[in-house]
Design an enzyme around this catalytic site. Structure first.
Site, PDB file in Angstrom:
ATOM      1  N   TYR A  43       0.823  -1.217   0.000  1.00 50.74           N
ATOM      2  CA  TYR A  43       0.000   0.000   0.000  1.00 50.74           C
ATOM      3  C   TYR A  43       0.859   1.271   0.000  1.00 50.74           C
ATOM      4  O   TYR A  43       0.728   2.105  -0.903  1.00 50.74           O
ATOM      5  CB  TYR A  43      -0.980  -0.019   1.170  1.00 50.74           C
ATOM      6  CG  TYR A  43      -1.885   1.185   1.230  1.00 50.74           C
ATOM      7  CD1 TYR A  43      -2.976   1.299   0.375  1.00 50.74           C
ATOM      8  CD2 TYR A  43      -1.662   2.216   2.134  1.00 50.74           C
ATOM      9  CE1 TYR A  43      -3.810   2.405   0.412  1.00 50.74           C
ATOM     10  CE2 TYR A  43      -2.485   3.321   2.188  1.00 50.74           C
ATOM     11  CZ  TYR A  43      -3.559   3.407   1.322  1.00 50.74           C
ATOM     12  OH  TYR A  43      -4.384   4.508   1.365  1.00 50.74           O
ATOM     13  N   LYS A  47       1.463   3.955  -3.136  1.00 50.32           N
ATOM     14  CA  LYS A  47       1.149   5.373  -2.930  1.00 50.32           C
ATOM     15  C   LYS A  47       2.379   6.239  -3.217  1.00 50.32           C
ATOM     16  O   LYS A  47       2.270   7.306  -3.813  1.00 50.32           O
ATOM     17  CB  LYS A  47       0.653   5.619  -1.501  1.00 50.32           C
ATOM     18  CG  LYS A  47      -0.748   5.101  -1.235  1.00 50.32           C
ATOM     19  CD  LYS A  47      -1.768   5.990  -1.890  1.00 50.32           C
ATOM     20  CE  LYS A  47      -3.163   5.745  -1.383  1.00 50.32           C
ATOM     21  NZ  LYS A  47      -4.130   6.711  -1.924  1.00 50.32           N
TER      22      LYS A  47
END
Length: 93
Positions: A43, A47
């Site tokens: 994650y 990002k």
């Protein structure tokens, strides 16, 4: 980015504070802290990759900014504290 092709003039990218996380924690840092060299999960790694594209897309036709909130709570979120779920303008807000 396809923003320009669709006539979008402003892009607000919601990243995550996890992109700057370092083992041992962080204290007293500002938004100028660079992205961490490595990440513990997919994650924040994803990002961080997208966050690198945002300033590169900034220009006269497209204003860009990235935010790195630690957490986002909102209406309907069962994990948020009850007070944060109250509509603003009420006694509970």
């Amino acid at each position: 980015m396809q923003c320009r092709a669709h006539g979008v003039g402003t892009l607000l990218y919601t990243s995550t504070a996890s992109v700057v996380f370092r083992p041992g924690g962080l204290e007293g840092v500002t938004e100028s802290l660079p992205v961490a060299p490595g990440h513990l999960a997919a994650y924040p790694a994803t990002k961080a990759r997208v966050e690198a594209l945002v300033p590169a897309a900034h220009g006269p036709e497209l204003a860009t900014v990235s935010l790195r909130p630690h957490i986002i709570w909102g209406s309907g979120d069962p994990t948020s504290p009850p007070r944060s779920r109250a509509p603003c303008g009420t006694a509970s807000c």
